[in-house]
Design an enzyme around this catalytic site. Structure first.
Site, PDB file in Angstrom:
ATOM      1  N   HIS A 184       0.804  -1.217   0.000  1.00 18.51           N
ATOM      2  CA  HIS A 184       0.000   0.000   0.000  1.00 18.51           C
ATOM      3  C   HIS A 184       0.838   1.269   0.000  1.00 18.51           C
ATOM      4  O   HIS A 184       0.302   2.352  -0.263  1.00 18.51           O
ATOM      5  CB  HIS A 184      -0.941   0.001   1.205  1.00 18.51           C
ATOM      6  CG  HIS A 184      -2.021  -1.026   1.128  1.00 18.51           C
ATOM      7  ND1 HIS A 184      -3.324  -0.723   0.799  1.00 18.51           N
ATOM      8  CD2 HIS A 184      -1.992  -2.372   1.336  1.00 18.51           C
ATOM      9  CE1 HIS A 184      -4.058  -1.823   0.807  1.00 18.51           C
ATOM     10  NE2 HIS A 184      -3.272  -2.845   1.130  1.00 18.51           N
TER      11      HIS A 184
ATOM     12  N   ASP B 171       3.704   9.648  -1.100  1.00 17.84           N
ATOM     13  CA  ASP B 171       2.496   8.952  -0.677  1.00 17.84           C
ATOM     14  C   ASP B 171       2.185   7.859  -1.679  1.00 17.84           C
ATOM     15  O   ASP B 171       2.242   8.095  -2.893  1.00 17.84           O
ATOM     16  CB  ASP B 171       1.317   9.928  -0.599  1.00 17.84           C
ATOM     17  CG  ASP B 171       0.321   9.576   0.487  1.00 17.84           C
ATOM     18  OD1 ASP B 171       0.284   8.408   0.906  1.00 17.84           O
ATOM     19  OD2 ASP B 171      -0.427  10.476   0.920  1.00 17.84           O
TER      20      ASP B 171
END
Length: 489
Positions: free
Chosen positions: A179, A393
């Site tokens: 992730h 991110d």
């Protein structure tokens, strides 16, 4: 497990006790939170989040189980049923939470995988705990998986699990999804246990990443540290004697949100009224800007505050005309770097407000809380401009939630090019958050852009988010995992 477990006598494997579940998700945390009722008794509540929303239908259809830690150290629980799935708690001691989770996962891997924005720490005791905990997760998973089951391992805390599962249960079909970003070779090379982690990941038939660049970084590290042959994102993994064993694939599967649920909330009258109330509470400024982040050094909150403070100093915005709401959810408060970050952010907010606040208006409304999704959607509706200034991110789902909530196609998104969401939300105002002058110009552009242009951009982004939701993400990954077979030819 039940007496229905059977024993395999396949010639190519040792005698194995199979479990009862055809589909297993493995993550650091179970998808439930323990809540204490008014009478003092405790119960379980499904955790908010897109992953469990996406996988719950798959769980129900495929007789699924979820393996993970239940959140309380030094406690052992039996498996239990909740929210139409079997939950299999993996116990962690207080020391393991400190060494495996706070230590290796979040003070070694997290900063390393986020481009060393903070310095990673390398401690052998942390690695030893990480390895032992991964072994425990793999053992718990192997015990509940039926013959030929599909296992989907989630995220950087469990990178050794795929290989451990392949060794214990070669009949399983194993997927892994990372992730967070995967770093470039030159950064990943710093990890003392770089080969062991790559070997762990290569136990999966399919390794998913957020961005194509993450998959490319991983394959480059595989080539450098393992020397396997790579063809079109397929790694030809060899055994210890150098013979071909199986194929492991690395591909990008950008994660998304439950977009229709966010859009539905955004059209509820009580939430719309709450958004109006938020504007009234701030004095009905002409513009509201919003930042929503976990309090983490990767999110670029300090850069955002610096740019906003300079805009106030320059006179490009005033507290009478604009207000910034900054939601900073508590995060890893036992880790020293995060305590220092909180002090720094709160100090910046205090200095800006002390300089520019009036009796009627506040420059920055700082909220160090977590909020339910209904309040978050109300904030999205209240905000004219969303600021996502992450320094690095994997995806950033807040950006997608803001877009999904803007059902009237109004509002502007200022988005860091270093967030995975920038790959698909190209109509956002993309910025390099390290460039403070560029960030200031982007904020001004968002505030002054003609309505027709903002609506055109938002309409395109909303179409992208609504068509590519989290259910489509999970289906794409699982279809690719099954279509790829066992990778043995």
């Amino acid at each position: 497990m039940s007496s229905a477990q059977q024993t395999s006598t396949d010639s190519d494997t040792e005698s194995t006790d199979y479990g009862d579940f055809e589909f297993i998700v493995v993550s650091n945390r179970l998808p439930v939170d323990r809540v204490t009722d008014d009478d003092g008794s405790s119960s379980w509540r499904r955790s908010p989040g897109g992953l469990v929303t996406a996988l719950a239908p798959v769980m129900a259809k495929a007789d699924g189980a979820w393996v993970g830690w239940h959140g309380a150290p030094d406690e052992t629980l039996d498996s239990f049923d909740e929210a139409n799935m079997r939950l299999v708690p993996v116990p962690l001691s207080g020391e393991e939470v400190e060494l495996y989770y706070e230590g290796f996962s979040n003070a070694t891997l997290w900063p390393l995988y986020h481009d060393v924005i903070a310095s990673p720490e390398f401690h052998r005791t942390w690695w030893d705990s990480y390895r032992r905990v991964n072994e425990r997760f793999a053992q718990a998973t192997a015990a509940v998986a039926s013959k030929g089951a599909t296992v989907w391992v989630q995220d950087y805390q469990l990178q050794l699990v795929p290989k451990l599962l392949r060794e214990a249960r070669p009949d399983l079909r194993i997927g892994f999804f990372n992730h967070i970003p995967f770093p470039p070779l030159e950064i990943y090379a710093q990890l003392p246990w770089r080969r062991q982690v790559i070997e762990g990941l290569l136990g999966a038939d399919l390794i998913g990443f957020q961005r194509p660049s993450d998959a490319s970084n991983f394959l480059r590290c595989v080539r450098r540290f393992k020397g396997h042959t790579i063809k079109a994102q397929q790694v030809h993994v060899t055994s210890e004697n150098g013979e071909f064993a199986y194929v492991s694939r690395a591909e990008a599967f950008p994660i998304s949100i439950d977009a229709s649920a966010i859009a539905a909330l955004a059209q509820r009258e009580d939430i719309i009224e709450r958004s109006r109330e938020i504007r009234r509470e701030l004095g009905n400024p002409q513009h509201i800007l919003l930042g929503v982040d976990r309090l983490d050094y990767t999110k670029g909150i300090g850069h955002r505050l610096k740019a906003y403070g300079e805009l106030l100093e320059d006179g490009d915005i005033t507290v009478e005309d604009a207000a910034l709401i900054q939601v900073a959810s508590p995060s890893r408060e036992r880790v020293e770097q995060y305590r220092l970050l909180r002090e720094d952010i709160e100090g910046s907010v205090g200095r800006i407000n002390g300089t520019y606040d009036t009796m009627k208006n506040t420059a920055i409304r700082y909220l160090h809380h977590s909020y339910p999704v209904e309040e978050m959607v109300a904030l999205y509706l209240a905000a004219d401009v969303m600021l996502v200034t992450a320094l690095r991110d994997g995806m950033n789902l807040v950006a997608k939630e803001y877009v999904a909530a803007r059902t009237e196609n109004r509002g502007a998104l200022v988005l860091s090019e270093f967030a995975g969401a920038a790959d698909t939300l190209r109509q956002a105002i993309l910025v390099n958050p390290h460039d403070i002058d560029g960030l200031k110009a982007a904020i001004v552009k968002a505030l002054t852009m003609p309505r027709a242009e903002t609506m055109r951009r938002m309409r395109i982004m909303r179409r992208q988010v609504l068509q590519n939701d989290v259910e489509r993400w999970s289906k794409a990954f699982l279809d690719a995992l099954h279509d790829g077979g066992r990778g043995e030819s």
